[in-house]
Scaffold this active site. Structure first.
Site, PDB file in Angstrom:
ATOM      1  N   CYS A   1       0.749  -1.151   0.051  1.00  0.00           N
ATOM      2  CA  CYS A   1       0.151   0.006  -0.187  1.00  0.00           C
ATOM      3  C   CYS A   1       1.019   1.164   0.033  1.00  0.00           C
ATOM      4  O   CYS A   1       0.311   2.391  -0.423  1.00  0.00           O
ATOM      5  CB  CYS A   1      -0.810   0.056   1.187  1.00  0.00           C
ATOM      6  SG  CYS A   1      -1.877  -1.452   1.246  1.00  0.00           S
TER       7      CYS A   1
ATOM      8  N   HIS B   1      -3.053   7.074   2.522  1.00  0.00           N
ATOM      9  CA  HIS B   1      -3.673   5.878   2.133  1.00  0.00           C
ATOM     10  C   HIS B   1      -4.916   5.323   2.463  1.00  0.00           C
ATOM     11  O   HIS B   1      -5.340   5.371   3.678  1.00  0.00           O
ATOM     12  CB  HIS B   1      -2.767   4.563   2.277  1.00  0.00           C
ATOM     13  CG  HIS B   1      -3.270   3.357   2.167  1.00  0.00           C
ATOM     14  ND1 HIS B   1      -3.751   2.853   0.818  1.00  0.00           N
ATOM     15  CD2 HIS B   1      -3.312   2.059   2.985  1.00  0.00           C
ATOM     16  CE1 HIS B   1      -4.255   1.656   1.151  1.00  0.00           C
ATOM     17  NE2 HIS B   1      -3.678   1.196   2.245  1.00  0.00           N
TER      18      HIS B   1
ATOM     19  N   ASN C   1     -10.269  -0.180  -0.305  1.00  0.00           N
ATOM     20  CA  ASN C   1      -8.851  -0.223  -0.096  1.00  0.00           C
ATOM     21  C   ASN C   1      -8.202  -1.070  -1.454  1.00  0.00           C
ATOM     22  O   ASN C   1      -8.353  -1.970  -1.334  1.00  0.00           O
ATOM     23  CB  ASN C   1      -8.477  -0.837   1.144  1.00  0.00           C
ATOM     24  CG  ASN C   1      -7.077  -0.844   1.468  1.00  0.00           C
ATOM     25  OD1 ASN C   1      -6.097  -0.543   0.432  1.00  0.00           O
ATOM     26  ND2 ASN C   1      -6.320  -1.009   2.615  1.00  0.00           N
TER      27      ASN C   1
HETATM   28  C1  LIG Z   1     -10.300  -5.040  10.013  1.00  0.00           C
HETATM   29  C2  LIG Z   1     -10.843  -4.163  11.102  1.00  0.00           C
HETATM   30  C3  LIG Z   1     -11.877  -3.286  10.406  1.00  0.00           C
HETATM   31  C4  LIG Z   1     -11.442  -4.735  12.204  1.00  0.00           C
HETATM   32  O1  LIG Z   1     -11.948  -3.878  13.105  1.00  0.00           O
HETATM   33  P1  LIG Z   1     -11.557  -4.109  14.461  1.00  0.00           P
HETATM   34  O2  LIG Z   1     -12.299  -3.045  15.350  1.00  0.00           O
HETATM   35  O3  LIG Z   1     -10.003  -4.117  14.932  1.00  0.00           O
HETATM   36  O4  LIG Z   1     -12.070  -5.573  15.076  1.00  0.00           O
HETATM   37  P2  LIG Z   1     -11.788  -6.832  15.940  1.00  0.00           P
HETATM   38  O5  LIG Z   1     -10.896  -7.766  15.100  1.00  0.00           O
HETATM   39  O6  LIG Z   1     -10.962  -6.083  16.912  1.00  0.00           O
HETATM   40  O7  LIG Z   1     -13.247  -7.372  16.172  1.00  0.00           O
HETATM   41  C5  LIG Z   1     -13.974  -6.746  16.767  1.00  0.00           C
HETATM   42  C6  LIG Z   1     -15.199  -7.821  16.951  1.00  0.00           C
HETATM   43  O8  LIG Z   1     -15.986  -7.336  15.575  1.00  0.00           O
HETATM   44  C7  LIG Z   1     -15.979  -8.936  15.247  1.00  0.00           C
HETATM   45  N1  LIG Z   1     -15.764  -8.732  13.743  1.00  0.00           N
HETATM   46  C8  LIG Z   1     -14.526  -8.862  13.002  1.00  0.00           C
HETATM   47  N2  LIG Z   1     -14.803  -8.993  11.870  1.00  0.00           N
HETATM   48  C9  LIG Z   1     -16.072  -8.735  11.638  1.00  0.00           C
HETATM   49  C10 LIG Z   1     -16.762  -8.462  10.598  1.00  0.00           C
HETATM   50  N3  LIG Z   1     -16.469  -8.462   9.324  1.00  0.00           N
HETATM   51  N4  LIG Z   1     -18.234  -8.295  10.547  1.00  0.00           N
HETATM   52  C11 LIG Z   1     -18.783  -8.141  11.945  1.00  0.00           C
HETATM   53  N5  LIG Z   1     -18.148  -8.407  12.947  1.00  0.00           N
HETATM   54  C12 LIG Z   1     -16.806  -8.667  12.962  1.00  0.00           C
HETATM   55  C13 LIG Z   1     -15.093  -9.816  15.983  1.00  0.00           C
HETATM   56  O9  LIG Z   1     -15.459 -11.135  16.068  1.00  0.00           O
HETATM   57  C14 LIG Z   1     -15.110  -8.912  17.414  1.00  0.00           C
HETATM   58  O10 LIG Z   1     -16.262  -9.374  18.171  1.00  0.00           O
HETATM   59  P3  LIG Z   1     -16.198  -9.793  19.335  1.00  0.00           P
HETATM   60  O11 LIG Z   1     -15.950  -8.352  20.110  1.00  0.00           O
HETATM   61  O12 LIG Z   1     -17.499 -10.285  19.913  1.00  0.00           O
HETATM   62  O13 LIG Z   1     -15.304 -10.543  20.018  1.00  0.00           O
HETATM   63  C15 LIG Z   1      -9.614  -2.845  11.716  1.00  0.00           C
HETATM   64  O14 LIG Z   1      -8.852  -3.942  12.674  1.00  0.00           O
HETATM   65  C16 LIG Z   1      -8.724  -2.597  10.719  1.00  0.00           C
HETATM   66  O15 LIG Z   1      -9.391  -1.657   9.918  1.00  0.00           O
HETATM   67  N6  LIG Z   1      -7.433  -2.602  10.645  1.00  0.00           N
HETATM   68  C17 LIG Z   1      -6.626  -2.124   9.707  1.00  0.00           C
HETATM   69  C18 LIG Z   1      -6.856  -2.618   8.286  1.00  0.00           C
HETATM   70  C19 LIG Z   1      -5.959  -1.940   7.252  1.00  0.00           C
HETATM   71  O16 LIG Z   1      -6.194  -0.679   7.317  1.00  0.00           O
HETATM   72  N7  LIG Z   1      -5.433  -2.894   6.442  1.00  0.00           N
HETATM   73  C20 LIG Z   1      -4.838  -2.196   5.301  1.00  0.00           C
HETATM   74  C21 LIG Z   1      -3.508  -1.687   5.832  1.00  0.00           C
HETATM   75  S1  LIG Z   1      -2.626  -1.223   4.516  1.00  0.00           S
END
Ligand SMILES: CC(C)(COP(=O)(O)OP(=O)(O)OC[C@H]1O[C@@H](n2cnc3c(N)ncnc32)[C@H](O)[C@@H]1OP(=O)(O)O)[C@@H](O)C(=O)NCCC(=O)NCCS
Length: 333
Positions: free
Chosen positions: A122, A258, A289
């Protein structure tokens, strides 16, 4: 001892034109959640994404790149034959070799430009802009075409709830060339290989072939640590890029990070205390993304929506797998 002559180029470099290509298939959240346990509301709340674009089979990495590049050339008023080098930032050209850049250069009609791919995920577009700026100023190229292109839908497991809603496809391009005034500020870039595993292809291609039922080595991501790293560490890198360019937050017109996650964008803007006058790129809501393509695509939307104009001062910051990052202040063409 024989002395080797050295050369130098233009005193300054700038971006002359930006082009974009958005694939034709619009995929709303409602379609993505058919394969994962999720909801439109959750995806919008956690990432800011409403829909994304996924390429059709015809919208190849080559096709999208050429379309975006043609637009960038047209907008910059530069002929393809003036391009001395084509740099393509991508992780989704599926051939280990040759680089797709040589084919793009040929299809565009450059005069046998140097052409190569770079792999900085990215962060690739900002790496490319920095290389291009240095080439123009060192004299190794007159004009350089930088392309960021991805077909991440090929590498995304539609059944993985951690990534299926995030990744998308598209291409963006920039023509970098000489300038009378500074148009591309000093790059602040780096890497953190200690976190090499946070975003990666699931396995080595050799392990894929050795498996009884070979499967595409999809992208896997530890979303939470990536989120924390991007939200906190990257704001400091953005600030350093402003400092190195001698630009204060209040002098900025646009902030183009980004397009990883809308919450990361907001966290960075808060940490850098960007005033409300700074327009913030939010292409991710409609585009998802697109990794190396996300910054030029986001700039393109800002023009289209009247949020950016020629001469605006913009902070670009890109970060992703590796982990790798690069940021610079630019004057928009
Ligand atoms: C992927 C992302 C949106 C997930 O959000 P988060 O707040 O970190 O989510 P978590 O993994 O901590 O999970 C939180 C809860 O949501 C749930 N969950 C995870 N994915 C889910 C989805 N697609 N839909 C619904 N619920 C989901 C999990 O099971 C968890 O539930 P719980 O609290 O009951 O255990 C976030 O981590 C993110 O954007 N990270 C960066 C990604 C990124 O930018 N990548 C590219 C970089 S170049």
């Amino acid at each position: 001892m024989t002395a080797i002559k050295s050369e130098s180029g233009a005193q300054h470099a700038r971006i002359h034109g930006i082009g974009a290509y958005r694939p034709s298939r619009v995929i709303p959240n409602s379609e993505v959640i058919e394969a994962i346990d999720s909801s439109d509301e959750w995806i919008q709340q956690r990432s800011g994404i409403k829909q994304r674009r996924w390429a059709t089979p015809e919208e190849t990495v080559l096709f999208m790149s050429v379309e975006a590049a043609k637009q960038a050339l047209e907008r910059s008023g530069v002929d393809a034959r003036q391009i001395d080098c084509v740099i393509v930032a991508t992780v989704s050209h599926m051939f280990q070799t040759p680089a797709i850049a040589t084919k793009i250069a040929y299809d565009l009609g450059t005069d046998q430009a140097a052409a190569f791919d770079i792999s900085a995920a990215c962060a690739g577009f900002c790496h490319g802009v920095s290389l291009a700026s240095d080439m123009v100023r060192s004299g190794s190229a007159g004009y350089v075409l930088v392309i960021g292109v991805e077909r991440l839908s090929d590498l995304t497991d539609v059944g993985d709830r951690g990534t299926a809603f995030i990744f998308a496809d598209g291409a963006g391009a920039a023509v970098v060339g000489p300038s009378d005034t500074p148009g591309i500020g000093p790059v602040v870039w780096g890497s953190d290989g200690e976190q090499y595993d946070l975003i990666s292809q699931r396995e080595d291609w050799r392990d894929v072939i050795a498996a009884e039922h070979p499967e595409m080595p999809h992208l896997v991501m530890q979303g939470n640590p990536v989120f924390r790293w991007a939200s906190y560490v990257m704001a400091k890198i953005g600030q350093q890029a402003l400092d190195r360019a001698g630009v204060r937050a209040e002098d900025l017109d646009c902030f183009v990070p980004h397009q990883a996650n809308m919450r990361i964008t907001d966290a960075m803007a808060r940490s850098m205390k960007l005033p409300e006058t700074v327009k913030i790129a939010r292409d991710i809501a409609e585009q998802g993304n697109t990794s190396a393509a996300s910054i030029p695509l986001a700039i393109d939307r800002m023009y289209a929506e009247g949020e950016a104009k020629s001469g605006d001062v913009a902070l670009l910051i890109a970060f992703g797998a590796g982990l790798a990052y690069a940021a610079q202040v630019v004057v928009l063409p």
